[in-house]
Design an enzyme around this catalytic site. Sequence first.
Site, short mmCIF file in Angstrom:
data_model
loop_
_atom_site.label_atom_id
_atom_site.label_comp_id
_atom_site.label_asym_id
_atom_site.label_seq_id
_atom_site.Cartn_x
_atom_site.Cartn_y
_atom_site.Cartn_z
N ASN A 25 6.82 6.42 3.43
CA ASN A 25 5.38 6.77 3.52
C ASN A 25 4.87 6.82 4.97
O ASN A 25 3.66 6.77 5.21
CB ASN A 25 4.49 5.77 2.75
CG ASN A 25 4.22 6.21 1.32
OD1 ASN A 25 4.21 5.36 0.44
ND2 ASN A 25 3.99 7.47 1.07
N ILE A 54 0.82 -1.21 0.00
CA ILE A 54 0.00 0.00 0.00
C ILE A 54 0.85 1.27 0.00
O ILE A 54 0.33 2.36 0.16
CB ILE A 54 -0.99 0.03 1.19
CG1 ILE A 54 -0.26 -0.08 2.53
CG2 ILE A 54 -2.02 -1.08 1.05
CD1 ILE A 54 -1.14 0.24 3.73
N SER A 55 2.17 1.12 -0.20
CA SER A 55 2.98 2.33 -0.29
C SER A 55 2.76 2.99 -1.65
O SER A 55 2.33 2.34 -2.59
CB SER A 55 4.48 1.98 -0.13
OG SER A 55 4.94 1.35 -1.32
N CYS A 56 3.02 4.30 -1.72
CA CYS A 56 2.84 5.01 -2.98
C CYS A 56 4.14 4.96 -3.75
O CYS A 56 4.73 5.99 -4.08
CB CYS A 56 2.44 6.44 -2.72
SG CYS A 56 0.94 6.53 -1.78
N ASP A 57 4.63 3.79 -4.02
CA ASP A 57 5.91 3.63 -4.66
C ASP A 57 5.79 2.46 -5.61
O ASP A 57 5.37 1.38 -5.20
CB ASP A 57 6.98 3.35 -3.59
CG ASP A 57 8.39 3.47 -4.13
OD1 ASP A 57 8.65 2.89 -5.21
OD2 ASP A 57 9.22 4.13 -3.49
#
Length: 630
Positions: A551, A500-503
């Site tokens: 994050n 769920i990281s924005c990476d």
Amino acid sequence: MRTAKRFTPKEAEEIYLVPHWSAGFFRVGRDGEMEVTPLGPGGPSASLLEIVEALRDEGRPLPLVLRFPQILEARIRALNEAFREAMAKYGYQGAYRGVYPVKVNQRRLVLETVAKAGKAYHYGLEAGSKPELALILAQDLSEEALITTNGFKDDDFIRLALMGRKLGRNVVITLEKFAELSRVVRLSRELGVKPLLGIRYKLKAKGAGQWEASGGENAKFGLTTPEIVQAVEILKEADLLDALVMVHAHIGSQVTDIRRIKAAVREAAQTYVQLRKLGAPLRYLNLGGGLAVDYDGSKTNFYASANYTLSEYAEDLVYVTKEVVEGHGEPHPILVTESGRAVTAYHEVLVLEVIDVITPPGEKKPPAPPEEAHPLVKELWEGLLSLGPKNFREVYHDAFADKETLQTLYDLGLVSLKDRALAEEIFYHIARKVYALVGELPYAPDEFEDLEKLLADKLVCNFSIFQSLPDAWAIHQLFPIVPLSRLHEPPTRQATLVDISCDSDGKIDRFIDLHDVRQTLPVHAVRPGEPYYLGVFLVGAYQDVLGSNHNLFGQVGEAHVRVDEEGFAIERFVPGETAEKVIEKMGFTARELTLGVERLVRQSRLSPAEKGAFLERYARELQGYTYLED
Ligand SMILES: *Cc1c(COP(=O)(O)O)cnc(C)c1O
């Protein structure tokens, strides 16, 4: 007619290679649930699913890790017993004194369990920094246990080690670089204490793969041979040569090939002999870490594997050392190893929940294109209608080309969104049919190898790879991943995992295999309303402490679980980091943030009731878990 065969736990174990990597600590139970057997296959067992459900009933949020202290105890026993047996087998007269390098996992339960389980074996600890030494000095160890110190040292580090020596602990200061020698000579005089010294020898032999740079003549650590000769002279002059008790060599972590280990032992044992000939009363030969974990179960020298067992490792160390020192008439040294990975990897399981499934299009047959559709869409459709075992290559190539062309035309504004959407559905439907046809061939042509990945589901898992599996991201480490339940059903889908990281790096698309690396993981179709948990295994080494707050995702909660004949007991739950704790690491204080938000609220046009409710929600968020909670 085909009759549906029952899918057995054995078949599930083979798909996920469980018997190959589990070292007897995990298996698939008869009810299709992953089980832990912390005392080995003959001992009591517990379902991991039941443990996770019990934790959820207690209100514990996911992701979390399960720690099994009994597995740590079993590994300490196995390591020490392996050396005891090897020494008995070869009539070795020295002893074995293992030390646990705490950098591999300093979490409290791990350190305390290792210290306690190791006490009977005079098992010690290794520090690579001042704070690690400070931590270690306070632990309850056997009086005979060694405390070894590696890493670069300043005066304070050396003083701390010398104080430990004064307090009766067997703290060995390993000289990592030449300049440390004069510091040690000066400080031991100053404090009036005779040190125990080791010399880290820069091995010519290297490991291989990820940690190759730890060994070899260009290594960051260790003294060169001219420096060693000079060090002996200086120690003699300072009347400290009798303090030199250990030679230390470490070729790197996860050394997958036993031949490299043997070469390193030979070289280090030779150095032990040579230093004794120069008059140093060496007693310990420390061979460092490197004992590998067979993460993929292939028993090969592949980087995620190991082509030797624990007993072969112990036997080779004992045998080669004995052969070398006896050839020179020198006494058998006390063998020291600093195995970290092999001690801790097995005891920890990361539990992830799948919160969403992203499926590529084309699962169902798309509708026929309408009259006004773009001619290329119609061409794709004709391809689909004609597709069969004889022409699938040609149809697939044409479809691929049509899809690319349609995308270009779309960029130029010449194709509508609706046409493009239908084209993609048809293309993916063709790809799925081709994949099924290829699956029936004796072997898949290379060009279709990527189809599996193209068509794989993406399972969105509530976790951050940067926090929980940093090595999977940083060095492509492979970990076994297995669904915790439904293993009595054949897995019908292929998937990759995303966090769920924005990476965009926050994904796992490499999985264990006996021959290669798999691009997808076989999984079950997730049923709505029913949790689907994945266990990531063998994560007990290095992952806890290397994890980062990318994050602002924090450390996850951990449950300490023991298993006996009565069942399992959750002895303790250590909650994961709150949002506030992670934010404060970045230099903010929760109070400042709250004041800032209060100012905003005061200036706003919210009703008094809304203001109160918002501030309450904000305060609760700061105390909340950093991961998704509903
Ligand atoms: C990291 C390290 C170890 C541990 O190695 P493993 O391969 O995890 O057993 C041992 N000794 C030294 C000096 C190290 O730096």
